[in-house]
Motif scaffolding. Sequence first.
Motif, PDB file in Angstrom:
ATOM      1  N   VAL A  46       1.032  -1.117  -0.065  1.00 22.25           N
ATOM      2  CA  VAL A  46      -0.034  -0.039   0.072  1.00 22.25           C
ATOM      3  C   VAL A  46       0.908   1.359   0.013  1.00 22.25           C
ATOM      4  O   VAL A  46       1.872   1.191   0.770  1.00 22.25           O
ATOM      5  CB  VAL A  46      -1.208   0.132   1.309  1.00 22.25           C
ATOM      6  N   THR A  47       0.523   2.060  -0.796  1.00 19.64           N
ATOM      7  CA  THR A  47       1.426   3.575  -0.946  1.00 19.64           C
ATOM      8  C   THR A  47       0.618   4.741  -0.123  1.00 19.64           C
ATOM      9  O   THR A  47      -0.537   4.696  -0.451  1.00 19.64           O
ATOM     10  CB  THR A  47       1.591   3.661  -2.430  1.00 19.64           C
ATOM     11  N   VAL A  48       1.375   5.125   0.865  1.00 19.37           N
ATOM     12  CA  VAL A  48       0.731   6.461   1.416  1.00 19.37           C
ATOM     13  C   VAL A  48       1.399   7.475   0.900  1.00 19.37           C
ATOM     14  O   VAL A  48       2.741   7.800   0.916  1.00 19.37           O
ATOM     15  CB  VAL A  48       1.248   6.154   3.121  1.00 19.37           C
ATOM     16  N   SER A  49       0.562   8.536   0.340  1.00 20.85           N
ATOM     17  CA  SER A  49       1.176   9.634  -0.238  1.00 20.85           C
ATOM     18  C   SER A  49       0.315  10.897   0.284  1.00 20.85           C
ATOM     19  O   SER A  49       0.656  11.982  -0.380  1.00 20.85           O
ATOM     20  CB  SER A  49       0.989   9.401  -1.885  1.00 20.85           C
ATOM     21  N   ALA A  68       8.639  14.089   5.187  1.00 26.06           N
ATOM     22  CA  ALA A  68       9.106  13.360   3.765  1.00 26.06           C
ATOM     23  C   ALA A  68       9.040  11.885   3.851  1.00 26.06           C
ATOM     24  O   ALA A  68       8.576  11.247   3.004  1.00 26.06           O
ATOM     25  CB  ALA A  68      10.265  14.043   3.323  1.00 26.06           C
ATOM     26  N   ALA A  69       9.536  11.568   5.058  1.00 21.73           N
ATOM     27  CA  ALA A  69       9.492  10.190   5.500  1.00 21.73           C
ATOM     28  C   ALA A  69       8.322   9.344   5.352  1.00 21.73           C
ATOM     29  O   ALA A  69       7.836   8.225   5.134  1.00 21.73           O
ATOM     30  CB  ALA A  69      10.131   9.552   6.649  1.00 21.73           C
ATOM     31  N   GLY A  70       7.030  10.543   5.449  1.00 23.08           N
ATOM     32  CA  GLY A  70       5.779   9.796   5.575  1.00 23.08           C
ATOM     33  C   GLY A  70       5.101   9.398   4.411  1.00 23.08           C
ATOM     34  O   GLY A  70       4.109   8.556   4.234  1.00 23.08           O
ATOM     35  N   SER A  71       5.744   9.568   3.336  1.00 22.74           N
ATOM     36  CA  SER A  71       5.354   8.988   1.853  1.00 22.74           C
ATOM     37  C   SER A  71       6.082   7.980   1.646  1.00 22.74           C
ATOM     38  O   SER A  71       7.496   8.034   1.471  1.00 22.74           O
ATOM     39  CB  SER A  71       5.685  10.116   0.629  1.00 22.74           C
ATOM     40  N   ARG A  72       5.413   6.773   1.656  1.00 25.39           N
ATOM     41  CA  ARG A  72       6.049   5.620   1.527  1.00 25.39           C
ATOM     42  C   ARG A  72       5.297   4.466   0.890  1.00 25.39           C
ATOM     43  O   ARG A  72       4.125   4.742   1.030  1.00 25.39           O
ATOM     44  CB  ARG A  72       6.700   5.031   3.150  1.00 25.39           C
ATOM     45  N   THR A  73       5.983   3.269   0.710  1.00 27.26           N
ATOM     46  CA  THR A  73       5.290   2.009   0.276  1.00 27.26           C
ATOM     47  C   THR A  73       5.310   1.084   1.410  1.00 27.26           C
ATOM     48  O   THR A  73       6.614   0.885   1.722  1.00 27.26           O
ATOM     49  CB  THR A  73       5.785   1.737  -1.148  1.00 27.26           C
TER      50      THR A  73
END
Length: 111
Positions: A46-49, A68-73
């Motif tokens: 799941v990709t969190v963007s 920035a680290a919050g955008s992740r797969t």
Amino acid sequence: MQVVALAGAMLDGYRAAVLIAAWSGPRPGEVFALHRGDLDLSAATVTVSRTLVEVPGQPIAYGPPKSAAGSRTVNLPRSILPLLSASASRTACGVRIASLGRLSMSSESSR
């Protein structure tokens, strides 16, 4: 498997959100900002963007994660993929994973 039992007891619109929240650890606002297209069932990710942003007195909006680290797969356990697949088949691409309805993400809800 209490998580699976909890997800099974939820309305259709919330089952996938419960499973993703329990097994991948996103913040609540990130879960409610997920769209069907953020799930990659073949890769089990799941990709969190984006995240839901709730400011008192303003409409609910979506913005970037807290850092920035919050955008992740994030990887998902393969054991929940059949459950997510069943839920995803009832959710069109581009539609949020969980419908907010009248839910409030804050600890104080307006009544």
